[in-house]
Design an enzyme around this catalytic site. Structure first.
Site, short mmCIF file in Angstrom:
data_model
loop_
_atom_site.label_atom_id
_atom_site.label_comp_id
_atom_site.label_asym_id
_atom_site.label_seq_id
_atom_site.Cartn_x
_atom_site.Cartn_y
_atom_site.Cartn_z
N CYS A 121 -4.31 41.84 -5.18
CA CYS A 121 -3.65 42.26 -6.42
C CYS A 121 -3.48 41.12 -7.43
CB CYS A 121 -2.30 42.91 -6.10
SG CYS A 121 -2.47 44.30 -4.98
N HIS A 125 1.22 43.20 -12.72
CA HIS A 125 0.50 44.05 -11.77
C HIS A 125 1.37 45.27 -11.48
CE1 HIS A 125 -1.29 45.68 -8.27
NE2 HIS A 125 -0.40 45.20 -7.43
N ASN A 128 -0.99 52.07 -7.51
CA ASN A 128 -1.34 50.65 -7.45
C ASN A 128 -2.86 50.53 -7.28
OD1 ASN A 128 -1.91 48.04 -6.61
ND2 ASN A 128 -0.14 47.88 -5.25
N1 COA Z 1 8.36 59.49 2.06
C1 COA Z 1 9.61 59.81 2.47
N2 COA Z 1 10.39 58.97 3.17
C2 COA Z 1 9.88 57.75 3.42
C3 COA Z 1 8.61 57.34 3.02
C4 COA Z 1 7.83 58.28 2.32
N3 COA Z 1 6.58 57.99 1.87
N4 COA Z 1 8.39 56.07 3.42
C5 COA Z 1 9.50 55.69 4.06
N5 COA Z 1 10.40 56.70 4.07
C6 COA Z 1 11.75 56.71 4.63
C7 COA Z 1 11.92 55.68 5.72
O1 COA Z 1 11.57 56.20 6.98
C8 COA Z 1 13.39 55.38 5.61
O2 COA Z 1 14.12 56.39 6.24
P1 COA Z 1 15.46 56.05 7.04
O3 COA Z 1 16.41 55.50 6.02
O4 COA Z 1 15.86 57.37 7.60
O5 COA Z 1 15.07 55.04 8.08
C9 COA Z 1 13.68 55.49 4.12
O6 COA Z 1 12.65 56.34 3.59
C10 COA Z 1 13.65 54.16 3.41
O7 COA Z 1 12.46 53.47 3.77
P2 COA Z 1 12.12 52.06 3.21
O8 COA Z 1 10.88 51.56 3.87
O9 COA Z 1 13.36 51.22 3.25
O10 COA Z 1 11.79 52.44 1.70
P3 COA Z 1 11.67 51.49 0.47
O11 COA Z 1 12.72 51.81 -0.50
O12 COA Z 1 11.50 50.05 0.87
O13 COA Z 1 10.29 51.98 -0.17
C11 COA Z 1 8.05 51.25 -0.41
C12 COA Z 1 9.08 51.81 0.54
C13 COA Z 1 6.74 51.08 0.34
C14 COA Z 1 7.87 52.25 -1.54
C15 COA Z 1 8.58 49.92 -0.98
O14 COA Z 1 9.01 49.10 0.08
C16 COA Z 1 7.57 49.20 -1.78
O15 COA Z 1 7.09 49.69 -2.78
N6 COA Z 1 7.26 47.94 -1.40
C17 COA Z 1 6.32 47.14 -2.10
C18 COA Z 1 4.95 47.57 -1.72
C19 COA Z 1 3.90 47.03 -2.63
O16 COA Z 1 4.10 46.93 -3.80
N7 COA Z 1 2.75 46.70 -2.05
C20 COA Z 1 1.62 46.23 -2.77
C21 COA Z 1 1.87 44.87 -3.26
S1 COA Z 1 0.62 44.36 -4.31
#
Ligand code: COA
Length: 326
Positions: A111, A252, A282
């Site tokens: 990225c 990004h 993304n």
């Molecule tokens: N749909 C519904 N629920 C989901 C889910 C989905 N797609 N993914 C995770 N969950 C649930 C989890 O199981 C968790 O449940 P719980 O509280 O019962 O355990 C809850 O939602 C929170 O999960 P969490 O992983 O803490 O979510 P988050 O707020 O961190 O969001 C991302 C997850 C992936 C969206 C976020 O971490 C993110 O965007 N990170 C950066 C990723 C990125 O940008 N990558 C590329 C970099 S270039």
């Protein structure tokens, strides 16, 4: 010597999957995806390839710049998802466009790839080694995504963006870029050609999880909201430019909440942070040039406006560059 961006282009596949389409594949919902990421839908290749999208974006950028393919003496394609390893995607673009005088190579920095392609081309141009560069970010991440993993498949999309750069005699701004390979396990993808590490049984089911993207979403999120503001402050300081001089922060497009957090940490309004993640998800190294092209086409970029380009992602790699629109 410095560089000017004299044309932009992009290619977006027409086939789309909205969040309800993703919810038909994994346990998620439109509401959750929109709230946690800002994404509503993503465009997915349907017949296109990373190379074909790179060609279209590159062709459009040349037209927008009024530059002929023969004038281009450097082509860099940033990609982690090329359908071609040999020859590299940049040579395929050269062949397709007829850029017969170009030196061509690909760049792999996920990225942050477009930012590094820009810096690399700028250094070559400023050094007088080349005079006209075509830089492209093109990705078909849908081919590398595990569509059973709700932690990643909600995030990514496909597309390509491009820019034509020319050497000019304006002020040269120096970039700030960093990498931390020790934290690379936060976002990984094994090569499908890495047969050496597999025994016979593993080779048979090589499309198991490790051969798709794997991500510690929280770790990547925390990394981004800390390192991106640091890099932006760093690039401003390095070049003696005040933050209030910046008209646009082109980040990004990984997650709307990351962009909001960076804006907040810098004390800047969201209006200076264009966002199009709702439409594309993304698209890795294609996200910054797609955004740049959209803004250019909408006439939002005015002569003399200073902007920051900031990339971050797998590696971990991150950085920021300054540019003044011509
Ligand atoms: N749909 C519904 N629920 C989901 C889910 C989905 N797609 N993914 C995770 N969950 C649930 C989890 O199981 C968790 O449940 P719980 O509280 O019962 O355990 C809850 O939602 C929170 O999960 P969490 O992983 O803490 O979510 P988050 O707020 O961190 O969001 C991302 C997850 C992936 C969206 C976020 O971490 C993110 O965007 N990170 C950066 C990723 C990125 O940008 N990558 C590329 C970099 S270039």
């Amino acid at each position: 010597m410095a560089v000017s961006i004299c044309g932009t282009g992009s290619y977006i596949p027409s086939y789309t999957i909205d969040n309800n389409g993703i919810a038909a594949l994994v346990d998620t919902s439109d509401g959750w995806i929109q709230e946690r990421t800002g994404i509503r839908r993503r465009h997915i290749v349907d017949g296109e390839t990373t190379v074909s999208m790179a060609c279209e974006a590159g062709r459009q950028a040349l037209t927008s710049a009024g530059v002929s393919a023969e004038e281009v003496d450097l082509i860099i394609v940033s990609t982690i998802s090329s359908n071609m390893i040999l020859p590299c995607a940049a040579c395929e673009v050269q062949k397709e466009l007829g850029a017969i005088h170009a030196t061509c190579f690909d760049l792999s920095a996920a990225c942050t790839g477009f930012l590094l392609a820009y810096n690399t081309a700028a250094a070559y141009l400023a050094g007088g080694i080349y005079s006209t560069a075509l830089i492209i970010g093109s990705e078909s991440l849908s081919n590398l995504t595990n569509w059973k993993d709700r932690g990643t498949c909600i995030l990514f999309g496909d597309g390509a963006g491009a820019a034509v750069l020319k050497a000019d005699d304006r002020r040269m701004y120096l970039p700030v870029t960093r990498a931390d390979g020790a934290k690379g396990s936060a976002l990984t993808l094994k090569s499908r050609h890495d047969w050496n590490v597999l025994d016979v049984k593993e080779k048979r089911d090589y499309d198991s999880d490790g051969y798709f993207m794997q991500m510690d979403g929280k770790a990547v999120f925390q990394f981004a909201i800390k390192r991106v503001p640091e890099a932006i402050r760093g690039v401003l300081e390095k070049n003696g430019v005040r933050q209030e001089e910046i008209a646009w922060f082109l980040l990004h497009q990984a997650n709307r909440r990351i962009i909001e957090s960076v804006a907040k940490r810098l004390g800047e309004p969201m209006e200076k942070f264009p966002v199009n993640i709702q439409e594309y998800g993304n698209t890795s190294s294609a996200s910054i040039p797609i955004l740049l092209d959209e803004m250019n086409k909408k006439g939002l970029l005015k002569s003399g406006q200073k902007m920051v380009l900031a990339g971050f992602g797998a590696g971990l790699i991150w950085g920021a560059a300054l540019y003044e629109w011509i």
